[in-house]
Design an enzyme around this catalytic site. Structure first.
Site, mmCIF file in Angstrom:
data_model
loop_
_atom_site.group_PDB
_atom_site.id
_atom_site.type_symbol
_atom_site.label_atom_id
_atom_site.label_comp_id
_atom_site.label_asym_id
_atom_site.label_seq_id
_atom_site.Cartn_x
_atom_site.Cartn_y
_atom_site.Cartn_z
ATOM 1 N N THR A 113 0.872 -1.172 0.000
ATOM 2 C CA THR A 113 0.000 0.000 0.000
ATOM 3 C C THR A 113 0.912 1.226 0.000
ATOM 4 O OG1 THR A 113 -0.045 0.139 2.389
ATOM 5 C CG2 THR A 113 -1.759 -1.170 1.374
ATOM 6 N N GLU A 122 -5.633 -4.366 0.302
ATOM 7 C CA GLU A 122 -5.778 -5.432 1.303
ATOM 8 C C GLU A 122 -6.899 -6.408 0.960
ATOM 9 O OE1 GLU A 122 -5.275 -2.259 1.815
ATOM 10 O OE2 GLU A 122 -4.107 -1.855 3.624
ATOM 11 N N LYS A 181 -15.330 16.563 11.860
ATOM 12 C CA LYS A 181 -16.197 16.509 13.039
ATOM 13 C C LYS A 181 -16.640 17.914 13.385
ATOM 14 C CE LYS A 181 -14.480 12.147 14.502
ATOM 15 N NZ LYS A 181 -13.346 11.418 15.012
ATOM 16 N N TRP A 184 -20.613 14.062 12.331
ATOM 17 C CA TRP A 184 -19.652 13.842 11.247
ATOM 18 C C TRP A 184 -20.173 14.427 9.948
ATOM 19 C CZ3 TRP A 184 -17.570 8.086 11.509
ATOM 20 C CH2 TRP A 184 -16.849 7.932 12.709
HETATM 21 P P1 ADP Z 1 -3.543 2.852 -1.731
HETATM 22 O O1 ADP Z 1 -2.330 2.047 -1.932
HETATM 23 O O2 ADP Z 1 -3.484 4.229 -2.286
HETATM 24 O O3 ADP Z 1 -4.107 2.797 -0.334
HETATM 25 P P2 ADP Z 1 -5.808 1.326 -2.490
HETATM 26 O O4 ADP Z 1 -6.237 1.057 -3.875
HETATM 27 O O5 ADP Z 1 -5.577 0.200 -1.602
HETATM 28 O O6 ADP Z 1 -4.567 2.167 -2.701
HETATM 29 O O7 ADP Z 1 -6.807 2.350 -1.815
HETATM 30 C C1 ADP Z 1 -7.959 1.898 -1.187
HETATM 31 C C2 ADP Z 1 -8.790 3.043 -0.723
HETATM 32 O O8 ADP Z 1 -9.227 3.840 -1.831
HETATM 33 C C3 ADP Z 1 -10.055 2.631 -0.049
HETATM 34 O O9 ADP Z 1 -9.850 2.276 1.286
HETATM 35 C C4 ADP Z 1 -10.916 3.873 -0.207
HETATM 36 O O10 ADP Z 1 -10.609 4.853 0.743
HETATM 37 C C5 ADP Z 1 -10.504 4.392 -1.548
HETATM 38 N N1 ADP Z 1 -11.471 3.948 -2.565
HETATM 39 C C6 ADP Z 1 -11.397 2.880 -3.351
HETATM 40 N N2 ADP Z 1 -12.468 2.810 -4.166
HETATM 41 C C7 ADP Z 1 -13.247 3.873 -3.857
HETATM 42 C C8 ADP Z 1 -14.506 4.363 -4.343
HETATM 43 N N3 ADP Z 1 -15.156 3.769 -5.312
HETATM 44 N N4 ADP Z 1 -15.003 5.472 -3.762
HETATM 45 C C9 ADP Z 1 -14.358 6.106 -2.769
HETATM 46 N N5 ADP Z 1 -13.166 5.703 -2.291
HETATM 47 C C10 ADP Z 1 -12.623 4.598 -2.813
#
Ligand code: ADP
Length: 543
Positions: free
Chosen positions: A185, A331, A441, A446
């Site tokens: 990540t 993950e 917040k 929220w």
């Molecule tokens: P990184 O390595 O940047 O964390 P990831 O692809 O694992 O890349 O990122 C996952 C995160 O991206 C999710 O936990 C969420 O916050 C965001 N995400 C993924 N898809 C969406 C979506 N369709 N809408 C909003 N947020 C999203």
């Protein structure tokens, strides 16, 4: 008592065996380094996959050893996926857009033995080579000419490596829980964390993604994965596409080029595409500026960040393309939810449909979801309550590579905390409202920064928007809208703020708008809110 069924392990090499027999002549088309098209068939691909598997074995690798790739979406990268994983090694995909120090960290942490690199990334690797001295050698993904100008030690070209190898290879009968992929990540806070995929999870995830209520992939499809092979397995598309035998089209280094994407879609008759919103912004802009329509694309699966309403409407109204919103994370292999209609929903009005498409979709069989409040109390699926989104399932990580639980990402009862905040409606459609660390917040309640951003983007004068919380004496925090203006468009602060009226709750409307030239992004294309919060740390809210 056990049932009496065969115990064949779920292995990615079985996709090679199946697809090779059934889809020999199906095409794979890739844009390559010089911009030209490379075209061959599944049959050609698998011959080269076996040659590469033979060559890797001769490098002296042992089962479980990590072989890294740093490459664009093209046929050689696809071959590497199957050869490395299928032969029992672990394909560690590296995102070239990360900072060099993050790349160094990941290569050393993963203990990569060999690195396969696209010729375009040679300068990047040359620069960090002294810091990754445990790497045994480099395979440049090109022909003999691709290595003439490099000073890397122990370097060989991909084509000379596989040239004299046999087209036959006996795939090892591995344990289906054996590791086969590794992706870190991006680590906006702290060091990057490695997610280690296994064969079983990858196959189950692939079965789930091809289903009609997910990506609905079939042999009749032509798929354009713009989502990179260097991040989260290109959303599982190499496996899903080859299980069904879909035609595959790869944009190579041209993944952010609207004209290339448009021409590929039209000329190769692409029916489905996968990518993050920023990529489609570029494509839609190109189409609008050149007065062109997407004629063959039927649907596009968009995720990685929230899809703005204006994008859903642009695809539908101007191109007759249905947007399927999806959500997931590294993950989770990565898919968790995909937008698809339930029975009776064909009758929805256009506005009702868009309201559904804005949500990130519903859970697939294989991913359990729940939302909880600050005290871990489970919240109802009423479309109102929002809380921390937790998931569980056979393609969700049980830990990070070599961290032994120290990341604290799992709950005591075995759920993975996604770090996202969401609400879920009674029909099971989930909507991300924020990242836990980005939620605003205000007055004890929220506020969803994503919902404000989506609304803001609907204003023609706003090209991109980010909302952060800024300190407020009275309310603790108040939302601040940070926006980039669209080309040749003007709008005053007041016009923009009044645009929100009636669209979001009154107390969610930002107190102020600031315009900036460019919004900072992470290497995976997400808005870098940490940087914005830092930049605006002295901002004074007008109470
Ligand atoms: P990184 O390595 O940047 O964390 P990831 O692809 O694992 O890349 O990122 C996952 C995160 O991206 C999710 O936990 C969420 O916050 C965001 N995400 C993924 N898809 C969406 C979506 N369709 N809408 C909003 N947020 C999203």
């Amino acid at each position: 008592m056990h049932g009496l069924m065969m115990d064949n392990p779920l292995l990615i090499s079985s996709i090679v065996e199946h697809a090779d027999i059934n889809f020999q002549d199906r095409e794979i088309v890739s844009v390559v380094g010089d911009g030209s098209l490379h075209r061959y068939t599944y049959g050609d691909c698998f011959k080269r996959v076996r040659k590469l598997a033979n060559a890797l074995a001769k490098l002296g690798l042992s089962e479980g050893d990590r072989v890294a790739t740093m490459a664009w979406n093209d046929y050689r990268h696809l071959e590497a996926y199957y050869a490395i994983g299928g032969a029992g090694y672990v394909c560690h995909t590296i995102n070239p857009r990360l900072f060099p120090e993050q790349i160094v960290f990941m290569i050393n942490h993963a203990e990569d033995k060999w690195i396969m690199i696209d010729p375009l990334f040679i300068p990047l690797i040359e620069k960090i080579a002294p810091q990754i001295s445990d790497v045994e050698g480099y395979i440049v993904m090109g022909d003999e000419d691709s290595i003439v100008n490099t000073n890397l030690d122990n370097v060989i070209s991909y084509e000379s490596l596989i040239k004299d190898e046999s087209e036959q290879f006996e795939w090892p009968l591995l344990d289906e829980r054996a590791a086969m992929g590794l992706c870190y990540t991006s680590g906006t806070t702290g060091d990057p964390k490695g997610v280690l995929y296994n064969h079983r999870a990858t196959i189950l995830h692939a079965y789930a993604l091809i289903a009609p209520d997910a990506m609905n992939l079939s042999n009749r499809d032509c798929i354009l994965p713009v989502v990179p092979l260097f991040h989260v397995n290109s959303w599982g598309s190499p496996y899903g596409a080859m299980i069904v035998g879909a035609k595959i089209v790869y944009p190579g280094p041209k993944m952010a080029d609207g004209e290339t994407l448009y021409n590929l879609m039209e000329e190769e008759k692409v029916s489905v595409s996968l990518g993050v919103p920023t990529v489609w912004l570029v494509l839609l802009q190109y189409a609008a500026e050149n007065n062109k329509k997407l004629n063959s694309l039927q649907r596009t699966i968009i995720g990685g960040a929230a899809v703005p309403e204006s994008m859903i409407r642009d695809f539908q109204d101007n191109h007759d393309v249905f947007v399927q919103h999806a959500w997931g994370m590294t993950e989770m292999s990565p898919l968790g939810t995909v937008m698809s209609l339930k029975h009776g929903m064909d009758q929805l009005s256009q506005d009702e449909m868009v309201n559904l498409q804005i949500k990130q979709g519903r859970g697939m069989f294989g991913v359990e979801m729940r939302i909880v409040d600050d005290n871990q109390k489970i919240l109802p699926w009423d479309g109102e309550a929002f809380g921390a989104l937790q998931v569980k399932g056979p393609w969700v990580c049980s830990d990070y590579f070599k961290l032994k639980g120290s990341a604290g990402a799992h709950t005591e009862d075995g759920w993975f905390d996604t770090g996202d905040v969401a609400k879920i409606d009674p029909q099971g459609y989930m909507q991300i409202t924020d990242r836990t660390k980005d939620v605003i917040k205000s007055g004890g309640e929220w506020i969803s920064s994503i919902e404000i951003e989506n609304t803001a983007i609907g204003h023609p004068a706003i090209a991109e928007a980010a909302v952060i919380g800024v300190a407020s004496e009275k309310w603790t925090e108040r939302p601040l809208l940070i926006a980039v203006k669209s080309k040749d468009q003007e709008a005053s602060k007041d016009e923009i703020l009044s645009f929100f009226k009636g669209k979001i709750a009154k107390w969610w409307i930002p107190d102020d708008v600031v315009f900036i030239e460019e919004i900072p992004h992470t290497a995976t294309g997400k808005i870098k809110k940490t940087a914005l919060r830092e930049q605006f740390s002295d901002y004074q809210s007008s109470e």
